[in-house]
Design an enzyme around this catalytic site. Sequence first.
Site, PDB file in Angstrom:
ATOM      1  N   LYS A 159     -14.911  17.346  -8.789  1.00 50.18           N
ATOM      2  CA  LYS A 159     -16.223  16.026  -8.610  1.00 50.18           C
ATOM      3  C   LYS A 159     -16.211  15.853  -7.233  1.00 50.18           C
ATOM      4  O   LYS A 159     -15.409  14.786  -6.133  1.00 50.18           O
ATOM      5  CB  LYS A 159     -15.995  14.758  -9.542  1.00 50.18           C
ATOM      6  CG  LYS A 159     -16.891  13.737  -9.838  1.00 50.18           C
ATOM      7  CD  LYS A 159     -17.040  12.854  -8.211  1.00 50.18           C
ATOM      8  CE  LYS A 159     -17.882  11.527  -8.143  1.00 50.18           C
ATOM      9  NZ  LYS A 159     -18.447  12.405  -7.657  1.00 50.18           N
ATOM     10  N   HIS A 160     -17.226  16.157  -6.510  1.00 53.32           N
ATOM     11  CA  HIS A 160     -17.676  16.243  -5.163  1.00 53.32           C
ATOM     12  C   HIS A 160     -18.846  14.480  -4.882  1.00 53.32           C
ATOM     13  O   HIS A 160     -19.270  14.076  -6.096  1.00 53.32           O
ATOM     14  CB  HIS A 160     -18.397  17.215  -4.922  1.00 53.32           C
ATOM     15  CG  HIS A 160     -18.214  17.639  -3.125  1.00 53.32           C
ATOM     16  ND1 HIS A 160     -18.386  16.538  -2.594  1.00 53.32           N
ATOM     17  CD2 HIS A 160     -18.252  18.459  -2.570  1.00 53.32           C
ATOM     18  CE1 HIS A 160     -17.536  16.907  -1.236  1.00 53.32           C
ATOM     19  NE2 HIS A 160     -18.327  18.802  -1.222  1.00 53.32           N
ATOM     20  N   SER A 162     -21.502  12.297  -4.577  1.00 55.81           N
ATOM     21  CA  SER A 162     -22.919  12.453  -5.513  1.00 55.81           C
ATOM     22  C   SER A 162     -23.495  13.436  -4.361  1.00 55.81           C
ATOM     23  O   SER A 162     -25.158  13.564  -4.749  1.00 55.81           O
ATOM     24  CB  SER A 162     -23.761  10.852  -5.926  1.00 55.81           C
ATOM     25  OG  SER A 162     -22.698  10.828  -7.040  1.00 55.81           O
ATOM     26  N   GLU A 233      -6.037  10.334  -0.665  1.00 54.20           N
ATOM     27  CA  GLU A 233      -5.734   9.879   0.660  1.00 54.20           C
ATOM     28  C   GLU A 233      -7.053   9.381   0.658  1.00 54.20           C
ATOM     29  O   GLU A 233      -8.235   9.398   1.054  1.00 54.20           O
ATOM     30  CB  GLU A 233      -6.403  11.090   0.694  1.00 54.20           C
ATOM     31  CG  GLU A 233      -5.600  12.959   1.236  1.00 54.20           C
ATOM     32  CD  GLU A 233      -4.458  12.397   2.293  1.00 54.20           C
ATOM     33  OE1 GLU A 233      -4.518  11.459   2.546  1.00 54.20           O
ATOM     34  OE2 GLU A 233      -3.601  12.816   2.288  1.00 54.20           O
ATOM     35  N   CYS A 267     -11.973  10.128   8.525  1.00 51.77           N
ATOM     36  CA  CYS A 267     -11.082   9.176   8.311  1.00 51.77           C
ATOM     37  C   CYS A 267     -10.536   8.810   9.498  1.00 51.77           C
ATOM     38  O   CYS A 267      -9.224   7.935   9.252  1.00 51.77           O
ATOM     39  CB  CYS A 267     -10.205   9.402   6.996  1.00 51.77           C
ATOM     40  SG  CYS A 267      -9.075  11.147   7.201  1.00 51.77           S
ATOM     41  N   GLU A 365     -12.084  -0.994   8.062  1.00 49.14           N
ATOM     42  CA  GLU A 365     -12.371   0.268   8.886  1.00 49.14           C
ATOM     43  C   GLU A 365     -14.089   0.050   8.691  1.00 49.14           C
ATOM     44  O   GLU A 365     -15.362   0.500   8.521  1.00 49.14           O
ATOM     45  CB  GLU A 365     -12.481   1.835   7.341  1.00 49.14           C
ATOM     46  CG  GLU A 365     -12.382   3.055   8.005  1.00 49.14           C
ATOM     47  CD  GLU A 365     -11.958   3.940   7.014  1.00 49.14           C
ATOM     48  OE1 GLU A 365     -12.433   3.801   5.732  1.00 49.14           O
ATOM     49  OE2 GLU A 365     -12.010   5.234   7.124  1.00 49.14           O
TER      50      GLU A 365
HETATM   51  P1  NAP Z   1     -16.393   6.485  -1.545  1.00 47.18           P
HETATM   52  O1  NAP Z   1     -17.508   6.258  -1.997  1.00 47.18           O
HETATM   53  O2  NAP Z   1     -15.464   6.472  -2.375  1.00 47.18           O
HETATM   54  O3  NAP Z   1     -16.617   8.031  -2.594  1.00 47.18           O
HETATM   55  C1  NAP Z   1     -15.105   9.254  -2.443  1.00 47.18           C
HETATM   56  C2  NAP Z   1     -15.619   9.997  -3.924  1.00 47.18           C
HETATM   57  O4  NAP Z   1     -15.301   9.267  -5.147  1.00 47.18           O
HETATM   58  C3  NAP Z   1     -16.665  10.576  -4.465  1.00 47.18           C
HETATM   59  O5  NAP Z   1     -17.372  11.551  -4.918  1.00 47.18           O
HETATM   60  C4  NAP Z   1     -17.306   9.457  -4.926  1.00 47.18           C
HETATM   61  O6  NAP Z   1     -18.202   9.432  -5.815  1.00 47.18           O
HETATM   62  C5  NAP Z   1     -16.007   8.212  -5.467  1.00 47.18           C
HETATM   63  N1  NAP Z   1     -15.548   7.355  -6.301  1.00 47.18           N
HETATM   64  C6  NAP Z   1     -16.406   6.512  -5.297  1.00 47.18           C
HETATM   65  N2  NAP Z   1     -15.597   5.248  -6.527  1.00 47.18           N
HETATM   66  C7  NAP Z   1     -14.985   5.750  -7.469  1.00 47.18           C
HETATM   67  C8  NAP Z   1     -14.888   5.213  -7.994  1.00 47.18           C
HETATM   68  N3  NAP Z   1     -14.547   3.521  -8.339  1.00 47.18           N
HETATM   69  N4  NAP Z   1     -13.969   5.973  -9.140  1.00 47.18           N
HETATM   70  C9  NAP Z   1     -14.243   7.420  -9.124  1.00 47.18           C
HETATM   71  N5  NAP Z   1     -15.043   7.578  -8.171  1.00 47.18           N
HETATM   72  C10 NAP Z   1     -15.413   7.486  -7.301  1.00 47.18           C
HETATM   73  O7  NAP Z   1     -16.060   6.823   0.003  1.00 47.18           O
HETATM   74  P2  NAP Z   1     -17.257   7.174   1.129  1.00 47.18           P
HETATM   75  O8  NAP Z   1     -17.472   6.148   1.134  1.00 47.18           O
HETATM   76  O9  NAP Z   1     -18.391   8.090   0.552  1.00 47.18           O
HETATM   77  O10 NAP Z   1     -16.057   7.826   1.850  1.00 47.18           O
HETATM   78  C11 NAP Z   1     -15.706   8.042   3.055  1.00 47.18           C
HETATM   79  C12 NAP Z   1     -14.337   7.460   2.717  1.00 47.18           C
HETATM   80  O11 NAP Z   1     -13.109   8.055   2.873  1.00 47.18           O
HETATM   81  C13 NAP Z   1     -13.688   6.279   3.979  1.00 47.18           C
HETATM   82  O12 NAP Z   1     -12.803   5.103   3.637  1.00 47.18           O
HETATM   83  C14 NAP Z   1     -12.777   7.367   4.663  1.00 47.18           C
HETATM   84  O13 NAP Z   1     -11.802   7.302   5.498  1.00 47.18           O
HETATM   85  C15 NAP Z   1     -11.973   7.906   3.487  1.00 47.18           C
HETATM   86  N6  NAP Z   1     -11.556   9.677   4.151  1.00 47.18           N
HETATM   87  C16 NAP Z   1     -10.228   9.347   4.216  1.00 47.18           C
HETATM   88  C17 NAP Z   1      -9.734  10.663   4.037  1.00 47.18           C
HETATM   89  C18 NAP Z   1      -8.147  10.970   3.795  1.00 47.18           C
HETATM   90  O14 NAP Z   1      -7.993  12.183   4.151  1.00 47.18           O
HETATM   91  N7  NAP Z   1      -7.365   9.677   4.143  1.00 47.18           N
HETATM   92  C19 NAP Z   1     -10.586  11.832   4.309  1.00 47.18           C
HETATM   93  C20 NAP Z   1     -12.251  11.607   4.512  1.00 47.18           C
HETATM   94  C21 NAP Z   1     -12.405  10.195   4.229  1.00 47.18           C
HETATM   95  P3  NAP Z   1     -20.139   9.478  -5.964  1.00 47.18           P
HETATM   96  O15 NAP Z   1     -20.560   9.825  -4.142  1.00 47.18           O
HETATM   97  O16 NAP Z   1     -20.472   9.357  -7.151  1.00 47.18           O
HETATM   98  O17 NAP Z   1     -19.742   7.924  -5.926  1.00 47.18           O
END
Ligand code: NAP
Length: 460
Positions: A159-160, A162, A233, A267, A365
Amino acid sequence: MTSMRSVNPTTGETLAAFDEDDDSTVDAKIAAAATAVELLARAGWAQRAEWMAATADLLESEGDEVAAMITAEMGKPIAQSRAEVAKSAHTMRYYAEHAYEFLEGRTLENPSVVNASAAGTRFDPLGVVLAVMPWNYPIWQVVRFAAPALMAGNAGLLKHASNVPQSARYIGELFARAGFPEGSFSTLLIGSQRVAEVIRDARVAAVTLTGSEGAGRSIGATAGDVLKKAVLELGGSDPFIVMPSAELDAAVEIAVKARTINNGQACINAKRFIVHEEIFDEFSRKFAARMSALVIGDPSDDQTEIGPLATESGRRDIEALVEDARDKGAHVLTGGAPVDERDGWFYAPTVVTGITRDMRLFSEEAFGPVASLYKVGSLDEALDIANESDFGLGSAFWSNDQEEIDRVVREIEAGAVFVNGMTISFAELPFGGIKRSGFGRELSMEGIREFCNLKTVWVA
Ligand code: NAP
C-alpha cells in the site's frame, strides 16, 4: 470509487489519475499473494535468487524512465532519482547473493545437552506481508522491504502513499514481469483508511510501515489488536554534532548535504545541528552561506540541487514550523519562506537558530530543507540536547578526539551513529530506530530475519 492523482510538484499539473482498487480486486490480490507463498517455497533459493537478479536487471534497463517518473511525481533532483534506482538494483542483487547464508539457521554441536540426537534452528517465511510505504523514496523504500521479503519466501502486498500512484503501479508489476510468480508482489491501490482491514485479513501474516508517527500508532494498534508482527520505521530528527577538533569545512559541506538531500524530506536527514561554541560562529556563517547558495530549480535539470517539496500540505507544515519559531523569538539566518518566484511547492533552504524548548522546531520533525542550529558549551550539553528528542533514528558526530568519539558512540540514543560523516542507509548494514522512530530493523542480515519464523527443531 476515489481516484488517486499523481501531481507534479514542480508545476502543480496532474500527470495521471487512477481509480482505487475495489473490494473484490483487493480480495483477489490477497488470494494471489497467499498462493504465491506456496509457489515461492516450491521454487527454492536458487530460483528465487535468479528471479531477483532478473528483477534488478529489468529495473536497471528501465532506469532512465523510472528516474524521470520519480522526479516528475515527487520532485527529487534527477541525479538523486537515478541513484535511488541504482541502489535499489544493488540491494536486489545483494539479497539474491546473500539471503541463503543469512537464513541458514544453526545446528547444535552437542545435541545431547538437550537430550536430542539432533537440534538447531531454521528460518521459515511468515507468509503474506503488507508493506505501507511513503512517497519520499518511492522505489527504494519498497525495494528495501521487498528484496529480503521475497528472498525469504514471503509474498508482499504494497500500500503505497496516495500521491505516488505511478511509482506504486510500476513497482507492483516489476517482480512478476521479471519472472516471479504472479501475486508474489503486488500493489493495492487503496487509501490509508482501508489499511486496517487488510492487516486484519486472516491471510495476511504481518505488516511493515515506513512513515510518520501517526501512521505508526494506528498501524501498530491494529497489528497489536490482532497480534501480528509489525516493523515500524518512523520519523526522525537526527542530531549532527560538531566539536572543535573536527575538520570544519568538511563538516559544513556534509552538513548541507545531510540536511538537504531529497529536498530535505528524508527520515535520516540531519535536522538538528549542535555545534560547540568555539567554532559556532564560523560554522554558522559558512553553513548559512552554503545553504543559501544551493541551486533551486526544476528537478529534472541536472544542475538543480533543491527541487520542490512533494506536496502542498508538506510545504504548509514546514512554513508553520518556521513561523512558530520566528514568532517565539528564533533567528532565521537564511531562507525562512516559500520561493515565490516559482510555481510549485518550493521552500528556500533555511537555517534557524536561537531555538528554545517552547518552539515546535525543538521537538517536531522538520520534513523539508530547514536546519535547526544549536550552540553548546560542552560535549555533555551536546549529548543532552541530542538525546532529549523523542526520536532516535540516525545521528552524526564530528570530532577528531578519540575519547569523545568513544563516548558518543556509546551514549547517543539512536539506531545508528556515523562518525565524521552523515547517516546513510546501506544494503550491508541494518537500519532502524529506537524511541518514537519505531522498532525492528531493515536491510542486511537483521532485516531479512524480521519476517521469518525462527523455528527450533529438536529430534529425539
Ligand atoms: P505518512 O503520512 O505516515 O504516510 C506513509 C504511508 O502511511 C502512506 O502510504 C500513507 O498512506 C500511510 N498512512 C498514513 N496514515 C495512515 C494510517 N492512519 N493508517 C494506515 N496507513 C496510513 O508519512 P509521510 O508524511 O507521507 O512520510 C513522511 C514520514 O515518513 C516522515 O515522518 C519520515 O520521517 C518517515 N519516514 C521514515 C523512514 C524510516 O525508515 N524510518 C523512511 C522514510 C520516511 P496515504 O498516502 O494514503 O495517506
